[in-house]
Design a protein around this motif. Sequence first.
Motif, PDB file in Angstrom:
ATOM      1  N   SER A  11       0.783  -1.203   0.093  1.00  0.00           N
ATOM      2  CA  SER A  11      -0.064  -0.026  -0.019  1.00  0.00           C
ATOM      3  C   SER A  11       0.803   1.339   0.096  1.00  0.00           C
ATOM      4  CB  SER A  11      -0.876  -0.046   1.196  1.00  0.00           C
ATOM      5  OG  SER A  11      -0.248  -0.111   2.339  1.00  0.00           O
ATOM      6  N   GLU A  12       2.187   1.177   0.166  1.00  0.00           N
ATOM      7  CA  GLU A  12       3.062   2.352   0.220  1.00  0.00           C
ATOM      8  C   GLU A  12       3.656   2.418  -1.042  1.00  0.00           C
ATOM      9  OE1 GLU A  12       3.545   4.464   2.840  1.00  0.00           O
ATOM     10  OE2 GLU A  12       1.676   3.064   3.986  1.00  0.00           O
ATOM     11  N   GLY A  13       3.419   1.473  -2.071  1.00  0.00           N
ATOM     12  CA  GLY A  13       3.986   1.596  -3.545  1.00  0.00           C
ATOM     13  C   GLY A  13       5.455   0.847  -3.570  1.00  0.00           C
ATOM     14  N   HIS A  30      15.523   3.803 -15.031  1.00  0.00           N
ATOM     15  CA  HIS A  30      16.092   4.176 -13.598  1.00  0.00           C
ATOM     16  C   HIS A  30      15.028   4.413 -12.454  1.00  0.00           C
ATOM     17  CE1 HIS A  30      19.837   5.615 -16.093  1.00  0.00           C
ATOM     18  NE2 HIS A  30      19.722   4.423 -15.738  1.00  0.00           N
ATOM     19  N   GLN A  31      13.766   4.820 -12.755  1.00  0.00           N
ATOM     20  CA  GLN A  31      12.812   5.379 -12.021  1.00  0.00           C
ATOM     21  C   GLN A  31      11.896   3.837 -11.447  1.00  0.00           C
ATOM     22  OE1 GLN A  31       9.371   7.066 -13.171  1.00  0.00           O
ATOM     23  NE2 GLN A  31      10.283   7.464 -15.173  1.00  0.00           N
ATOM     24  N   TYR A  32      12.230   2.895 -11.997  1.00  0.00           N
ATOM     25  CA  TYR A  32      11.564   1.595 -11.711  1.00  0.00           C
ATOM     26  C   TYR A  32      11.630   1.398 -10.203  1.00  0.00           C
ATOM     27  CZ  TYR A  32       9.731  -3.034 -11.743  1.00  0.00           C
ATOM     28  OH  TYR A  32       9.199  -4.205 -11.293  1.00  0.00           O
ATOM     29  N   GLY A  33      10.649   1.210  -9.635  1.00  0.00           N
ATOM     30  CA  GLY A  33      10.548   0.724  -7.925  1.00  0.00           C
ATOM     31  C   GLY A  33      10.562   1.736  -7.169  1.00  0.00           C
ATOM     32  N   ASP A  34      10.557   2.979  -7.759  1.00  0.00           N
ATOM     33  CA  ASP A  34      10.653   4.212  -6.839  1.00  0.00           C
ATOM     34  C   ASP A  34       9.384   4.710  -6.657  1.00  0.00           C
ATOM     35  OD1 ASP A  34      10.989   6.404  -5.255  1.00  0.00           O
ATOM     36  OD2 ASP A  34      11.960   7.611  -6.920  1.00  0.00           O
ATOM     37  N   PRO A  35       8.497   4.487  -5.446  1.00  0.00           N
ATOM     38  CA  PRO A  35       7.117   4.997  -5.252  1.00  0.00           C
ATOM     39  C   PRO A  35       6.818   6.348  -5.485  1.00  0.00           C
ATOM     40  CG  PRO A  35       8.021   3.561  -3.366  1.00  0.00           C
ATOM     41  CD  PRO A  35       8.968   3.845  -4.095  1.00  0.00           C
ATOM     42  N   SER A  36       8.056   7.336  -5.256  1.00  0.00           N
ATOM     43  CA  SER A  36       7.923   8.476  -5.403  1.00  0.00           C
ATOM     44  C   SER A  36       7.947   9.175  -6.831  1.00  0.00           C
ATOM     45  CB  SER A  36       8.852   9.367  -4.646  1.00  0.00           C
ATOM     46  OG  SER A  36      10.032   9.124  -4.952  1.00  0.00           O
ATOM     47  N   SER A  37       8.343   8.058  -7.844  1.00  0.00           N
ATOM     48  CA  SER A  37       8.352   8.692  -9.429  1.00  0.00           C
ATOM     49  C   SER A  37       7.312   8.821  -9.737  1.00  0.00           C
ATOM     50  CB  SER A  37       9.277   7.607  -9.733  1.00  0.00           C
ATOM     51  OG  SER A  37       8.642   6.481  -9.726  1.00  0.00           O
ATOM     52  N   LEU A  73      -7.314  -6.516  -0.453  1.00  0.00           N
ATOM     53  CA  LEU A  73      -7.979  -5.680   0.720  1.00  0.00           C
ATOM     54  C   LEU A  73      -7.786  -6.877   2.024  1.00  0.00           C
ATOM     55  CD1 LEU A  73     -11.252  -4.637  -0.866  1.00  0.00           C
ATOM     56  CD2 LEU A  73      -9.135  -3.501  -0.617  1.00  0.00           C
ATOM     57  N   HIS A  74      -7.734  -6.283   3.189  1.00  0.00           N
ATOM     58  CA  HIS A  74      -7.635  -6.795   4.333  1.00  0.00           C
ATOM     59  C   HIS A  74      -8.864  -6.258   5.045  1.00  0.00           C
ATOM     60  CE1 HIS A  74      -6.731  -9.268   8.001  1.00  0.00           C
ATOM     61  NE2 HIS A  74      -6.557  -8.019   8.598  1.00  0.00           N
ATOM     62  N   GLY A  75     -10.093  -6.812   5.231  1.00  0.00           N
ATOM     63  CA  GLY A  75     -11.239  -6.249   5.676  1.00  0.00           C
ATOM     64  C   GLY A  75     -11.649  -5.114   4.816  1.00  0.00           C
ATOM     65  N   ASP A  76     -11.646  -3.774   5.306  1.00  0.00           N
ATOM     66  CA  ASP A  76     -12.050  -2.695   4.536  1.00  0.00           C
ATOM     67  C   ASP A  76     -10.693  -1.953   4.109  1.00  0.00           C
ATOM     68  OD1 ASP A  76     -14.122  -1.198   3.138  1.00  0.00           O
ATOM     69  OD2 ASP A  76     -14.220   0.269   4.559  1.00  0.00           O
ATOM     70  N   THR A  77      -9.521  -2.216   4.315  1.00  0.00           N
ATOM     71  CA  THR A  77      -8.412  -1.738   4.080  1.00  0.00           C
ATOM     72  C   THR A  77      -7.716  -2.029   3.153  1.00  0.00           C
ATOM     73  OG1 THR A  77      -8.365  -1.219   6.574  1.00  0.00           O
ATOM     74  CG2 THR A  77      -6.329  -0.749   5.308  1.00  0.00           C
ATOM     75  N   LEU A  78      -6.867  -1.358   2.201  1.00  0.00           N
ATOM     76  CA  LEU A  78      -6.092  -1.601   0.783  1.00  0.00           C
ATOM     77  C   LEU A  78      -4.610  -1.989   1.604  1.00  0.00           C
ATOM     78  CD1 LEU A  78      -5.602  -1.698  -2.022  1.00  0.00           C
ATOM     79  CD2 LEU A  78      -4.933   0.605  -1.989  1.00  0.00           C
ATOM     80  N   VAL A  79      -4.368  -3.202   1.313  1.00  0.00           N
ATOM     81  CA  VAL A  79      -2.786  -3.526   1.813  1.00  0.00           C
ATOM     82  C   VAL A  79      -2.193  -3.682   0.735  1.00  0.00           C
ATOM     83  CG1 VAL A  79      -3.728  -4.846   3.819  1.00  0.00           C
ATOM     84  CG2 VAL A  79      -3.542  -5.966   1.740  1.00  0.00           C
ATOM     85  N   GLY A  80      -2.358  -3.553  -0.574  1.00  0.00           N
ATOM     86  CA  GLY A  80      -1.590  -3.632  -1.644  1.00  0.00           C
ATOM     87  C   GLY A  80      -2.235  -4.103  -2.836  1.00  0.00           C
ATOM     88  N   GLY A  81      -1.738  -4.733  -3.644  1.00  0.00           N
ATOM     89  CA  GLY A  81      -2.451  -5.268  -4.929  1.00  0.00           C
ATOM     90  C   GLY A  81      -1.393  -5.653  -6.013  1.00  0.00           C
ATOM     91  N   PHE A  82      -2.156  -6.359  -6.883  1.00  0.00           N
ATOM     92  CA  PHE A  82      -1.068  -7.177  -8.236  1.00  0.00           C
ATOM     93  C   PHE A  82      -1.245  -6.163  -9.542  1.00  0.00           C
ATOM     94  CE2 PHE A  82      -2.450 -10.197  -5.072  1.00  0.00           C
ATOM     95  CZ  PHE A  82      -1.281 -11.089  -4.992  1.00  0.00           C
ATOM     96  N   LEU A  83      -0.278  -6.038 -10.060  1.00  0.00           N
ATOM     97  CA  LEU A  83      -0.381  -5.571 -11.490  1.00  0.00           C
ATOM     98  C   LEU A  83       0.255  -6.341 -12.571  1.00  0.00           C
ATOM     99  CD1 LEU A  83       1.128  -2.108  -9.667  1.00  0.00           C
ATOM    100  CD2 LEU A  83      -0.949  -2.297 -11.170  1.00  0.00           C
TER     101      LEU A  83
END
Length: 394
Positions: A11-13, A30-37, A73-83
């Motif tokens: 969920s943090e990217g 170069h920017q691959y894997g950087d959540p802030s990019s 989702l875990h309950g009603d919370t986003l914990v991540g996801g698949f791309l």
Amino acid sequence: MMKIPVTYMDSEGDIRLEWGEEYKVCSHFHQYGDPSSPCGRNLLSSLNYASQLGEPYIFVCRGGLVKIAVALLHGDTLVGGFLAGPIVMASLRESTVTKVLKEDSVSDADYPKLIMTMNKMSSFTPEEVSHLSVMLNNCVLSSVENAGEYFIRNERYRRQTKLNSEVRKYKMSQKAMSYPHELEKQVSQLVSSGDSQGAVDAASQLMDELYLLEAGDLEALKMKIYSLCNMLIRGLPDWDQSTIEADLSSLDTLAEEKDYDSMKRFACTFLSDLAVTYAESFYHGSSEIVKKTVKHMNKHFKEKMTLEDSANHFHVNKSYLSALFKQEMGRSFTEYLTLLRIREAKKLLKDTALNLTNIAYQCGFSDQSYFSKVFRKVEGLTPKEYRKQKRINS
């Protein structure tokens, strides 16, 4: 088999797992894997949107390639996801290659690897991409315990989209829309008369009309619903002070609702419960002695009370009062007294941390064991189970 790379992102990217990296063009940048990019923010945004949809989200990334996002989702919370992806829709065009290269710098050493990876990418038709999204979504749903939450979110999103469409049509028509005074009056009457289901049906319609009237302004809608509920709470008899205070406290949580669907659900449930309270707190018959007895019971149910005490208090025959009360109220004196005490106990179990012994005494029961026995008989579960259930639901 299909040469489609799949990435799991939290969920943090941050990327946690990857499959099929040899087919992933992104890994050469170069920017691959950087959540802030820009790319990282775009991917995380797609997962958030997929969680709102409750279904797969197919989108075109900044490089012009297609990706599929499925939220976890875990309950009603986003914990991540698949791309899943990137993949090529139809065929790989020169313009797409140019766009990919413009997105980020690639070293001279990595350039040949990038071209080789792009040549490895499989092409899919729009229909095939749609099938892939369903397959990925089904894989996730079959692996989680809360699959129902995805369907709930999807239904909620569809209802919200429909309402938003109605708001846009209303704005475009520029027609004056009058305040639904008659419908609001109908809701008030249904609640006051104790018609719980009728109150829910009318309140649902009222909410939809107010949503259109306010052009989707949720804060303005909250104020109108708050005012209506507050007015109805104040209409309860002044001797039922504990109920009034508990309802006012519960109403404050309306401010925490963030979307129309949850706000509507809260309002309808609140008004339904309030209608039940009205039904239990008032006597609408013509017997003056029953009216006085009901008022006395509502005021003093926390104290030691018997049918004989009430009969002596109002100077009437015990058997006469018993028969008349049952005839007028549809339940015996003891059943109504138990209803009042259990209603108070449920509020204390839900809203306080008091132990069962204290709750039993505060509600007029002689001891905790008898209280638990009566509570289970009325509610179908023990006080502890009821408290646990309410905490899980909240």
